[in-house]
Design a protein around this motif. Structure first.
Motif, short mmCIF file in Angstrom:
data_model
loop_
_atom_site.label_atom_id
_atom_site.label_comp_id
_atom_site.label_asym_id
_atom_site.label_seq_id
_atom_site.Cartn_x
_atom_site.Cartn_y
_atom_site.Cartn_z
N ASP A 63 0.82 -1.21 0.00
CA ASP A 63 0.00 0.00 0.00
C ASP A 63 0.85 1.26 0.00
O ASP A 63 0.51 2.26 -0.65
CB ASP A 63 -0.94 0.00 1.21
CG ASP A 63 -2.09 -0.98 1.05
OD1 ASP A 63 -2.47 -1.28 -0.10
OD2 ASP A 63 -2.61 -1.46 2.08
N GLU A 66 1.92 1.67 -3.44
CA GLU A 66 0.78 1.81 -4.35
C GLU A 66 0.98 0.98 -5.62
O GLU A 66 0.75 1.44 -6.75
CB GLU A 66 0.51 3.27 -4.68
CG GLU A 66 0.17 4.11 -3.44
CD GLU A 66 -0.04 5.58 -3.74
OE1 GLU A 66 0.06 5.96 -4.93
OE2 GLU A 66 -0.30 6.34 -2.80
N ARG A 252 -0.54 0.84 -9.35
CA ARG A 252 -1.97 0.53 -9.42
C ARG A 252 -2.69 1.43 -10.42
O ARG A 252 -3.67 1.01 -11.03
CB ARG A 252 -2.59 0.70 -8.04
CG ARG A 252 -2.21 -0.39 -7.07
CD ARG A 252 -2.87 -0.19 -5.71
NE ARG A 252 -2.41 -1.19 -4.76
CZ ARG A 252 -2.70 -1.16 -3.47
NH1 ARG A 252 -3.45 -0.19 -2.98
NH2 ARG A 252 -2.23 -2.11 -2.67
N TYR A 265 -3.98 -8.06 -2.51
CA TYR A 265 -4.02 -6.93 -1.56
C TYR A 265 -4.81 -5.72 -2.07
O TYR A 265 -4.74 -4.66 -1.47
CB TYR A 265 -2.61 -6.46 -1.18
CG TYR A 265 -1.71 -7.52 -0.65
CD1 TYR A 265 -2.09 -8.32 0.44
CD2 TYR A 265 -0.47 -7.76 -1.22
CE1 TYR A 265 -1.25 -9.30 0.91
CE2 TYR A 265 0.36 -8.75 -0.74
CZ TYR A 265 -0.03 -9.52 0.32
OH TYR A 265 0.80 -10.49 0.79
N LYS A 267 -7.54 -3.13 -2.32
CA LYS A 267 -8.57 -2.71 -1.37
C LYS A 267 -9.95 -2.89 -2.00
O LYS A 267 -10.12 -2.79 -3.22
CB LYS A 267 -8.36 -1.25 -0.98
CG LYS A 267 -7.06 -0.98 -0.26
CD LYS A 267 -6.88 0.51 -0.02
CE LYS A 267 -5.56 0.82 0.65
NZ LYS A 267 -5.35 2.28 0.81
#
Length: 272
Positions: A63, A66, A252, A265, A267
Protein backbone atom coordinates in the motif's frame (compact mmCIF):
# COMPACT_ATOMS: atom_id res chain seq x y z
CA UNK A 1 13.13 11.62 -9.55
CA UNK A 2 13.50 9.33 -12.55
CA UNK A 3 10.55 9.64 -14.92
CA UNK A 4 10.84 5.97 -15.87
CA UNK A 5 9.91 4.91 -12.35
CA UNK A 6 11.80 2.78 -9.90
CA UNK A 7 12.20 -0.82 -8.80
CA UNK A 8 11.73 -1.39 -5.07
CA UNK A 9 13.61 -4.51 -4.00
CA UNK A 10 12.88 -6.42 -0.81
CA UNK A 11 15.91 -6.39 1.52
CA UNK A 12 16.59 -10.12 1.13
CA UNK A 13 19.36 -10.67 -1.43
CA UNK A 14 18.77 -12.96 -4.39
CA UNK A 15 20.66 -13.57 -7.61
CA UNK A 16 17.50 -12.87 -9.61
CA UNK A 17 17.00 -9.60 -7.75
CA UNK A 18 20.54 -8.59 -8.62
CA UNK A 19 20.05 -9.43 -12.30
CA UNK A 20 16.75 -7.54 -12.46
CA UNK A 21 18.24 -4.55 -10.66
CA UNK A 22 21.05 -4.38 -13.22
CA UNK A 23 18.54 -4.63 -16.07
CA UNK A 24 16.43 -1.86 -14.53
CA UNK A 25 19.43 0.44 -14.17
CA UNK A 26 20.31 -0.12 -17.82
CA UNK A 27 16.86 1.26 -18.64
CA UNK A 28 17.48 4.33 -16.54
CA UNK A 29 15.29 3.19 -13.66
CA UNK A 30 16.22 3.85 -10.06
CA UNK A 31 16.64 0.76 -7.89
CA UNK A 32 15.82 1.12 -4.20
CA UNK A 33 16.29 -1.47 -1.47
CA UNK A 34 13.36 -1.37 0.95
CA UNK A 35 13.97 -1.02 4.69
CA UNK A 36 13.79 -4.24 6.69
CA UNK A 37 10.86 -2.96 8.77
CA UNK A 38 8.47 -0.03 9.01
CA UNK A 39 6.90 -0.22 5.57
CA UNK A 40 8.37 1.47 2.50
CA UNK A 41 9.97 4.31 4.46
CA UNK A 42 10.98 7.25 2.28
CA UNK A 43 9.53 5.52 -0.78
CA UNK A 44 5.97 5.83 0.59
CA UNK A 45 3.76 7.60 -1.93
CA UNK A 46 6.50 7.99 -4.51
CA UNK A 47 4.90 7.49 -7.94
CA UNK A 48 6.14 4.97 -10.48
CA UNK A 49 6.97 2.14 -8.09
CA UNK A 50 7.47 -1.52 -9.01
CA UNK A 51 8.25 -4.36 -6.62
CA UNK A 52 10.37 -7.50 -6.55
CA UNK A 53 10.46 -9.77 -3.50
CA UNK A 54 8.49 -12.22 -1.42
CA UNK A 55 4.75 -12.13 -0.67
CA UNK A 56 5.13 -12.00 3.12
CA UNK A 57 7.31 -8.90 2.93
CA UNK A 58 5.08 -7.42 0.23
CA UNK A 59 2.12 -7.34 2.62
CA UNK A 60 3.82 -4.60 4.64
CA UNK A 61 4.82 -2.34 1.75
CA UNK A 62 2.32 -2.82 -1.07
CA UNK A 63 0.00 0.00 0.00
CA UNK A 64 2.88 2.39 0.71
CA UNK A 65 4.26 1.75 -2.77
CA UNK A 66 0.78 1.81 -4.35
CA UNK A 67 1.61 -1.17 -6.54
CA UNK A 68 -0.64 -3.91 -7.88
CA UNK A 69 0.68 -7.42 -7.33
CA UNK A 70 -0.75 -9.81 -9.91
CA UNK A 71 -1.06 -13.50 -9.13
CA UNK A 72 -2.70 -16.55 -10.69
CA UNK A 73 -5.86 -17.81 -8.95
CA UNK A 74 -5.25 -20.36 -6.19
CA UNK A 75 -7.45 -22.88 -8.00
CA UNK A 76 -5.98 -22.36 -11.47
CA UNK A 77 -4.05 -25.62 -11.56
CA UNK A 78 -7.01 -27.67 -10.37
CA UNK A 79 -9.24 -26.01 -13.00
CA UNK A 80 -7.18 -27.39 -15.89
CA UNK A 81 -8.25 -30.49 -17.81
CA UNK A 82 -6.26 -33.68 -17.22
CA UNK A 83 -4.58 -33.40 -20.64
CA UNK A 84 -2.72 -30.30 -19.45
CA UNK A 85 -1.55 -31.68 -16.09
CA UNK A 86 -1.34 -35.50 -16.53
CA UNK A 87 -2.03 -36.14 -12.84
CA UNK A 88 -4.84 -35.85 -10.34
CA UNK A 89 -4.78 -32.56 -8.42
CA UNK A 90 -7.25 -31.35 -5.83
CA UNK A 91 -7.74 -28.22 -3.77
CA UNK A 92 -7.93 -28.99 -0.08
CA UNK A 93 -6.90 -27.74 3.34
CA UNK A 94 -3.86 -28.39 5.47
CA UNK A 95 -6.10 -30.09 8.03
CA UNK A 96 -7.21 -32.63 5.42
CA UNK A 97 -3.67 -33.09 4.13
CA UNK A 98 -2.51 -34.01 7.65
CA UNK A 99 -4.75 -37.08 7.43
CA UNK A 100 -3.15 -38.43 4.23
CA UNK A 101 -2.09 -42.05 4.51
CA UNK A 102 -0.34 -42.22 1.14
CA UNK A 103 2.54 -40.39 -0.55
CA UNK A 104 1.43 -37.13 -2.20
CA UNK A 105 2.85 -33.88 -3.47
CA UNK A 106 1.52 -31.11 -1.21
CA UNK A 107 2.04 -27.40 -1.72
CA UNK A 108 0.55 -24.03 -0.84
CA UNK A 109 -1.30 -22.71 -3.93
CA UNK A 110 0.81 -19.57 -4.47
CA UNK A 111 2.94 -18.50 -1.52
CA UNK A 112 5.88 -20.23 0.21
CA UNK A 113 4.31 -20.71 3.65
CA UNK A 114 5.66 -24.26 3.83
CA UNK A 115 7.89 -26.38 1.58
CA UNK A 116 6.24 -27.79 -1.54
CA UNK A 117 7.36 -31.40 -1.62
CA UNK A 118 6.45 -35.06 -1.79
CA UNK A 119 5.34 -36.20 1.66
CA UNK A 120 5.20 -39.90 2.55
CA UNK A 121 2.02 -39.21 4.54
CA UNK A 122 0.26 -36.38 6.34
CA UNK A 123 2.33 -36.84 9.49
CA UNK A 124 5.39 -35.61 7.60
CA UNK A 125 3.97 -32.08 7.16
CA UNK A 126 5.97 -30.84 10.15
CA UNK A 127 7.17 -27.80 8.20
CA UNK A 128 3.57 -26.57 8.18
CA UNK A 129 2.95 -27.12 11.90
CA UNK A 130 2.72 -23.37 12.50
CA UNK A 131 -0.18 -22.97 10.07
CA UNK A 132 -3.90 -23.34 10.89
CA UNK A 133 -5.83 -26.35 9.57
CA UNK A 134 -7.92 -24.18 7.22
CA UNK A 135 -4.81 -23.12 5.26
CA UNK A 136 -5.46 -23.84 1.54
CA UNK A 137 -3.26 -26.49 -0.08
CA UNK A 138 -3.06 -28.44 -3.30
CA UNK A 139 -2.63 -32.22 -3.19
CA UNK A 140 -1.51 -34.07 -6.29
CA UNK A 141 -0.34 -37.47 -7.42
CA UNK A 142 3.38 -38.06 -7.29
CA UNK A 143 4.96 -37.96 -10.76
CA UNK A 144 8.54 -37.78 -11.94
CA UNK A 145 9.72 -34.91 -14.11
CA UNK A 146 12.38 -35.64 -16.71
CA UNK A 147 12.95 -31.94 -17.39
CA UNK A 148 11.39 -28.79 -15.98
CA UNK A 149 11.18 -25.35 -17.58
CA UNK A 150 10.16 -21.86 -16.44
CA UNK A 151 8.39 -19.57 -18.90
CA UNK A 152 7.83 -15.85 -18.45
CA UNK A 153 4.57 -14.79 -20.10
CA UNK A 154 3.29 -11.30 -20.93
CA UNK A 155 -0.09 -10.62 -22.55
CA UNK A 156 -0.51 -14.31 -23.27
CA UNK A 157 2.80 -14.57 -25.14
CA UNK A 158 6.06 -16.25 -24.19
CA UNK A 159 8.90 -13.75 -23.61
CA UNK A 160 11.81 -15.80 -22.24
CA UNK A 161 12.45 -19.04 -20.43
CA UNK A 162 14.86 -21.46 -18.88
CA UNK A 163 15.29 -25.09 -18.05
CA UNK A 164 15.71 -25.32 -14.30
CA UNK A 165 15.78 -29.00 -13.37
CA UNK A 166 16.52 -32.45 -14.80
CA UNK A 167 15.07 -35.44 -12.97
CA UNK A 168 14.54 -33.27 -9.89
CA UNK A 169 18.07 -31.85 -9.75
CA UNK A 170 18.76 -28.16 -10.32
CA UNK A 171 20.20 -27.73 -13.81
CA UNK A 172 19.59 -24.33 -15.38
CA UNK A 173 20.07 -23.68 -19.09
CA UNK A 174 18.55 -21.14 -21.50
CA UNK A 175 15.46 -22.32 -23.31
CA UNK A 176 16.67 -20.55 -26.46
CA UNK A 177 18.50 -23.19 -28.46
CA UNK A 178 17.53 -26.02 -26.10
CA UNK A 179 16.65 -29.35 -27.79
CA UNK A 180 13.19 -29.17 -26.18
CA UNK A 181 12.55 -25.54 -27.12
CA UNK A 182 10.04 -26.20 -29.91
CA UNK A 183 8.12 -28.84 -27.93
CA UNK A 184 7.95 -26.65 -24.82
CA UNK A 185 6.71 -23.63 -26.74
CA UNK A 186 4.14 -25.61 -28.73
CA UNK A 187 2.69 -26.99 -25.52
CA UNK A 188 2.72 -23.60 -23.78
CA UNK A 189 1.09 -21.89 -26.75
CA UNK A 190 -1.67 -24.51 -26.76
CA UNK A 191 -2.34 -24.00 -23.04
CA UNK A 192 -2.26 -20.21 -23.31
CA UNK A 193 -4.58 -20.19 -26.31
CA UNK A 194 -7.13 -22.24 -24.36
CA UNK A 195 -6.63 -20.95 -20.80
CA UNK A 196 -4.65 -17.71 -21.04
CA UNK A 197 -7.75 -15.67 -20.26
CA UNK A 198 -7.82 -17.27 -16.80
CA UNK A 199 -4.38 -15.88 -15.91
CA UNK A 200 -3.11 -12.36 -15.23
CA UNK A 201 -1.41 -10.51 -18.08
CA UNK A 202 2.01 -11.12 -16.50
CA UNK A 203 2.71 -14.53 -15.05
CA UNK A 204 5.22 -17.38 -14.85
CA UNK A 205 4.38 -20.89 -16.04
CA UNK A 206 6.41 -23.94 -15.06
CA UNK A 207 6.05 -26.84 -17.48
CA UNK A 208 7.72 -30.21 -17.56
CA UNK A 209 8.12 -33.51 -19.31
CA UNK A 210 6.54 -36.26 -17.21
CA UNK A 211 8.87 -39.24 -16.84
CA UNK A 212 7.26 -42.65 -17.00
CA UNK A 213 8.62 -45.61 -14.99
CA UNK A 214 11.53 -47.23 -16.78
CA UNK A 215 12.89 -44.01 -18.21
CA UNK A 216 10.22 -43.23 -20.77
CA UNK A 217 8.27 -39.97 -21.03
CA UNK A 218 4.50 -39.58 -20.79
CA UNK A 219 4.23 -36.07 -22.25
CA UNK A 220 4.27 -32.39 -21.45
CA UNK A 221 2.30 -30.99 -18.53
CA UNK A 222 1.82 -27.82 -16.51
CA UNK A 223 3.67 -27.99 -13.19
CA UNK A 224 2.25 -24.77 -11.78
CA UNK A 225 1.70 -21.05 -12.33
CA UNK A 226 3.80 -18.65 -10.28
CA UNK A 227 4.07 -15.05 -9.14
CA UNK A 228 6.29 -13.25 -11.64
CA UNK A 229 7.43 -10.78 -8.96
CA UNK A 230 8.91 -13.58 -6.84
CA UNK A 231 10.24 -16.03 -9.43
CA UNK A 232 13.82 -17.15 -9.92
CA UNK A 233 14.79 -16.38 -13.50
CA UNK A 234 17.44 -19.15 -13.64
CA UNK A 235 19.00 -18.87 -17.13
CA UNK A 236 16.21 -16.80 -18.72
CA UNK A 237 17.09 -13.42 -20.24
CA UNK A 238 16.76 -10.88 -17.37
CA UNK A 239 15.81 -8.08 -19.77
CA UNK A 240 12.66 -9.94 -20.81
CA UNK A 241 12.05 -11.20 -17.29
CA UNK A 242 12.03 -7.58 -16.15
CA UNK A 243 9.31 -6.75 -18.70
CA UNK A 244 7.09 -9.35 -17.06
CA UNK A 245 7.95 -8.29 -13.50
CA UNK A 246 7.25 -4.61 -14.17
CA UNK A 247 3.74 -5.47 -15.35
CA UNK A 248 3.14 -8.02 -12.59
CA UNK A 249 4.09 -5.59 -9.81
CA UNK A 250 3.64 -2.07 -11.10
CA UNK A 251 1.69 1.09 -10.27
CA UNK A 252 -1.97 0.53 -9.42
CA UNK A 253 -2.84 3.59 -11.50
CA UNK A 254 -1.71 1.71 -14.61
CA UNK A 255 -3.40 -1.60 -13.87
CA UNK A 256 -5.85 -2.71 -16.55
CA UNK A 257 -9.46 -3.53 -15.77
CA UNK A 258 -8.75 -7.08 -16.93
CA UNK A 259 -6.10 -7.60 -14.24
CA UNK A 260 -8.08 -6.33 -11.26
CA UNK A 261 -9.42 -9.77 -10.38
CA UNK A 262 -5.86 -11.09 -10.19
CA UNK A 263 -4.55 -8.36 -7.89
CA UNK A 264 -3.30 -9.36 -4.43
CA UNK A 265 -4.02 -6.93 -1.56
CA UNK A 266 -6.30 -4.71 -3.65
CA UNK A 267 -8.57 -2.71 -1.37
CA UNK A 268 -12.31 -3.35 -1.65
CA UNK A 269 -12.83 0.27 -2.68
CA UNK A 270 -10.50 -0.28 -5.64
CA UNK A 271 -12.16 -3.42 -6.97
CA UNK A 272 -14.72 -1.65 -9.19
Amino acid sequence: MNSTGFLAHAPQYSTTGELLSAAARRRGMDVEVLPTSGGAGALTGRPGGHYFGGPLFAAGVVDDLEVSLLEPPDDWLTSLPFEYVLRNIESSTLGEARHLSRPAFVKPPSDKSFPAAVYADGNRLSGAAHLPPETPVQISDVVGWAREFRLFVLDGEFRTGSQYAVFGRLDSAPLAGHPDEDAVLRFAEDVLAARGHTLPSAVVLDVGLVAAPGGGADGWAIIEANLAWFANCYAADPEYVLDVVLRAAGPRSRMSARDRRFCRYLKESEMD
